[in-house]
Motif scaffolding. Sequence first.
Motif, PDB file in Angstrom:
ATOM      1  N   GLU A 174      -7.427   9.343  -8.506  1.00 16.85           N
ATOM      2  CA  GLU A 174      -6.663  10.447  -7.914  1.00 16.85           C
ATOM      3  C   GLU A 174      -6.138  11.356  -9.016  1.00 16.85           C
ATOM      4  O   GLU A 174      -5.273  12.192  -8.775  1.00 16.85           O
ATOM      5  CB  GLU A 174      -5.516   9.919  -7.058  1.00 16.85           C
ATOM      6  N   LYS A 201     -10.330   2.692   2.250  1.00 16.87           N
ATOM      7  CA  LYS A 201     -10.379   3.254   3.604  1.00 16.87           C
ATOM      8  C   LYS A 201     -11.786   3.765   3.907  1.00 16.87           C
ATOM      9  O   LYS A 201     -12.242   3.692   5.038  1.00 16.87           O
ATOM     10  CB  LYS A 201      -9.297   4.308   3.829  1.00 16.87           C
ATOM     11  N   ARG A 220       1.411   5.877  -9.200  1.00 18.43           N
ATOM     12  CA  ARG A 220       0.798   6.798 -10.157  1.00 18.43           C
ATOM     13  C   ARG A 220       1.706   6.934 -11.367  1.00 18.43           C
ATOM     14  O   ARG A 220       2.897   7.215 -11.225  1.00 18.43           O
ATOM     15  CB  ARG A 220       0.558   8.175  -9.522  1.00 18.43           C
ATOM     16  N   GLN A 234       2.576   6.775   1.288  1.00 17.89           N
ATOM     17  CA  GLN A 234       1.722   7.732   1.992  1.00 17.89           C
ATOM     18  C   GLN A 234       1.505   7.290   3.434  1.00 17.89           C
ATOM     19  O   GLN A 234       1.470   6.093   3.719  1.00 17.89           O
ATOM     20  CB  GLN A 234       0.328   7.788   1.347  1.00 17.89           C
ATOM     21  N   GLU A 238      -7.955   7.727   7.872  1.00 18.68           N
ATOM     22  CA  GLU A 238      -9.386   8.008   7.751  1.00 18.68           C
ATOM     23  C   GLU A 238     -10.022   7.899   9.132  1.00 18.68           C
ATOM     24  O   GLU A 238      -9.598   7.079   9.954  1.00 18.68           O
ATOM     25  CB  GLU A 238     -10.022   7.008   6.773  1.00 18.68           C
ATOM     26  N   GLY A 492      -6.526  16.147   2.203  1.00 16.78           N
ATOM     27  CA  GLY A 492      -7.637  15.223   2.339  1.00 16.78           C
ATOM     28  C   GLY A 492      -8.930  15.987   2.341  1.00 16.78           C
ATOM     29  O   GLY A 492      -8.980  17.163   1.958  1.00 16.78           O
ATOM     30  N   LEU A 537      -7.230  12.017   5.403  1.00 19.42           N
ATOM     31  CA  LEU A 537      -6.197  12.654   4.590  1.00 19.42           C
ATOM     32  C   LEU A 537      -5.051  11.693   4.364  1.00 19.42           C
ATOM     33  O   LEU A 537      -5.028  10.591   4.917  1.00 19.42           O
ATOM     34  CB  LEU A 537      -5.681  13.956   5.233  1.00 19.42           C
ATOM     35  N   ALA A 538      -4.133  12.112   3.543  1.00 20.02           N
ATOM     36  CA  ALA A 538      -2.907  11.339   3.338  1.00 20.02           C
ATOM     37  C   ALA A 538      -1.744  12.315   3.248  1.00 20.02           C
ATOM     38  O   ALA A 538      -1.862  13.381   2.642  1.00 20.02           O
ATOM     39  CB  ALA A 538      -3.001  10.515   2.067  1.00 20.02           C
TER      40      ALA A 538
HETATM   41  N1  ASP Z   1      -6.540   9.729  -1.243  1.00 20.24           N
HETATM   42  C1  ASP Z   1      -6.147  11.098  -1.147  1.00 20.24           C
HETATM   43  C2  ASP Z   1      -4.815  11.311  -1.843  1.00 20.24           C
HETATM   44  O1  ASP Z   1      -4.099  10.379  -2.124  1.00 20.24           O
HETATM   45  C3  ASP Z   1      -6.022  11.573   0.261  1.00 20.24           C
HETATM   46  C4  ASP Z   1      -7.333  11.649   0.964  1.00 20.24           C
HETATM   47  O2  ASP Z   1      -8.258  12.282   0.467  1.00 20.24           O
HETATM   48  O3  ASP Z   1      -7.393  11.091   2.078  1.00 20.24           O
HETATM   49  O4  ASP Z   1      -4.455  12.443  -2.115  1.00 20.24           O
END
Ligand code: ASP
Length: 591
Positions: A174, A201, A220, A234, A238, A492, A537-538
Motif C-alpha cells: 500500500e 480479500k 503502516r 478500515q 470486496e 478502492g 474499497l476501504a
Molecule cells: N487496500 C486498499 C487501501 O487500503 C483499498 C482497496 O483498494 O480496496 O487503500
Amino acid sequence: MLRSHTCGELRINHVGQTVTISGWVQGIRDKGSLLWIDLRDRYGITQITIETENASKDIVDIARSLGREFVISVSGKVVERYSKSDKLETGDIEINPDKITILNTAIIPPFTIEDETDGGDDLRMKYRYLDLRRNPVRKNLELRHRLAIETRNYLDKLNFLEVETPVLIKSTPEGARDFVVPSRMNPGEFYALPQSPQTFKQLLMVGGFDRYYQIVKCFRDEDLRADRQPEFTQIDCEMAFVEQEDILNTFEGLVRSLFKTVKGIDIPTLSRMTYADAMKYYGNDKPDIRFEMKFVELNNIVKGQNFKVFDDAQLVVGICAKGAAEYTRKQLDELTEFVKRPQIGATGLVYARYNSDGTIKSSVDKFYNEEELKKWAAAMNAQAGDLILILAGEENKTRKAMSELRLEMGNRLGLRDKNTFACHWIIDFPLLEFSEEVDSTSIGETGGRWHAKHHPFTSPKPEDIALLDSDPGAVRANAYDLVINGVEIGGGSIRIHDKNLQAKMFSLLGFTKEEAQAQFGFLMNAFEYGAPPHGGLAFGFDRLCSLIGGADVIRDFIAFPKNNSGRDVMINSPSPIAQAQLDELAIALKK
Ligand code: ASP
C-alpha cells in the motif's frame, strides 16, 4: 447487582422508589447542614442530598470522608428536588440515602474529569483510563460503536460476509513501510503486519465468497500527522462480478445510510468528479466542495503586459472570493505571508479588489489598467464586492499553493462549516505515478520508477490498456476515492483478475519476474484457477468517525491511541526487550 438503576436513569416518575446506584464521586459540596454528592457513571450524574442534622451519623461520616473519583454505592429514596436543574437529565430528582458503601477509594486524579479538562494532551494520554471517564471522549467512542453497528447492519443486509484475515503476513503493497515481527521458529525471518487485507480479500473472491467486509486493524509505518495513526481501522470491502458503477452505488448507499441512521442527515446523491477536473479546478485530488471558489486559468488574459512575473509563469491562476473586496491591507498582507510560507511555497500574491462602487484596484496597477482588470473580472465571474486572488509560477506548485489559499479563504469566509457535509467521488485516477525517491518501499536498486498510484492490483481502464507501453503516465485506472469535506475517507479500485495483465503491471513497476513471483506468486497462481472479475474499497474508519463527530483529530475517536511519535505513553511502548528475548529471536542490535 450493586445497582438497581444507572446514574442517568432516574426521573420524576421514580419519586418514592427505593433505589441503589453506583458510580464515581464527581464532586461534593458541604454546606454544613446540607451536603451534596454528585455521583457519575457512563450514563449520567445523579445528585445525592444529605440533611446532616436528620441523617445518621454513619452516613454523614462516610459522606464527609469521600474524595473525588471514589467509587461508591448509594441506596435510598428518590425524592423530587426543591430546586430543579435543567443541566442534568436527572435534574428533577435527588436521592436521600439510607446507606453509602465505599467500594473503592481513589487518589486525586492528575486532571479534572470534566467536559473541559485542565489536562493537556500528554497527561490525558498517560492516564487515558481517566480521560475515558470524560463525557466528550465517551461520546466519541459511542459514536464509533454506532457507526460500526450500522455498517455491519447495512452490509449484512446486502449479503456481505465479515471474514477475518490474518495479521501475521507478508508485505502488502500500500506504499508505506511495513511493521515487521520476527519469527522465533524461523530465525532471521519476519512476518509483516498487514498494511491492509488487500491480497487476502482478493483471494476470498477467488474462493467464491463474493461479498466480503471486515472492520479491521491495518498497520503502516509512516510519519505521523494529526489524522494518522500507525495502527488504524478500515471498513474493508470486496465484491465479485461487479463493475466500478456497482461499487460506487453500493458504498454510496453505505455512506448515506450511515449519515441518516447515525446523524439523521439526508446526504444527496454523491456527485462524481474526474481526477483531472479535481486537479484543474481545485489543485487537489480531495477537493472540499462545501464551497465553489474554483480555479480560473488566466494565462490567455494576463500575459503580454510586461509584467514579468506573469509573462514568465507556466501557469497564472485565480480564485474569486465572494464579498471579500473590503479586505483590509492588513488582511491581504496576511494572505501574502500565508502563501509565502515554505510549506506553501508561492513567491507572492497578486490581488484585485472589485469595489462596490464598480472600480477595480489591483496590486499590479502599474501594469494593468482598469480595462484590463475588467477582463480579469469577467473571466472570473467576479461581481462588485468580490476579491480576486492570483498566483503564478510553475504549474504543479502553483496549483498546490492555490489549493491551500482556497482552503484558507474558505476558512476565513466561514464556508467550511463542520456540520455541513459534502460527499463526492473522485474517479479516473491515473494508474501510475513517477517518483524519483528511493526508500525501503522501492523495488530494485534503481532510482526513479513508476509507482502504482493506488496499488499494483488496480485495473487500468480497458480503453487505456494500449497506452501501457507507449505512455504509461497517461493510463487511467478504474480507481475511485470517497472524499468528504476535503478529507479522503477511502478509496478502492476494480482489480486486475487476469494473470498476464497482472504480470505486466508488476514488470512496469520494476519487479523482475522472480521478484514478482517471490512476493506475489500466490496471487498470480490463484489467478490461474478462475478468478472472477472483482473490485472493492476501504474506508478509513477512524477518519470517518472523527469527521462525522465534527473533529479534526482521529486520536479522539480511538480508545487507546498512539501519540505523534507513535508511542503509547500509558503502557510505555515501544520499549526495549531483554537480551535473552533478542537471542531467542536471533536478532543482534547494531551497537
Ligand atoms: N487496500 C486498499 C487501501 O487500503 C483499498 C482497496 O483498494 O480496496 O487503500
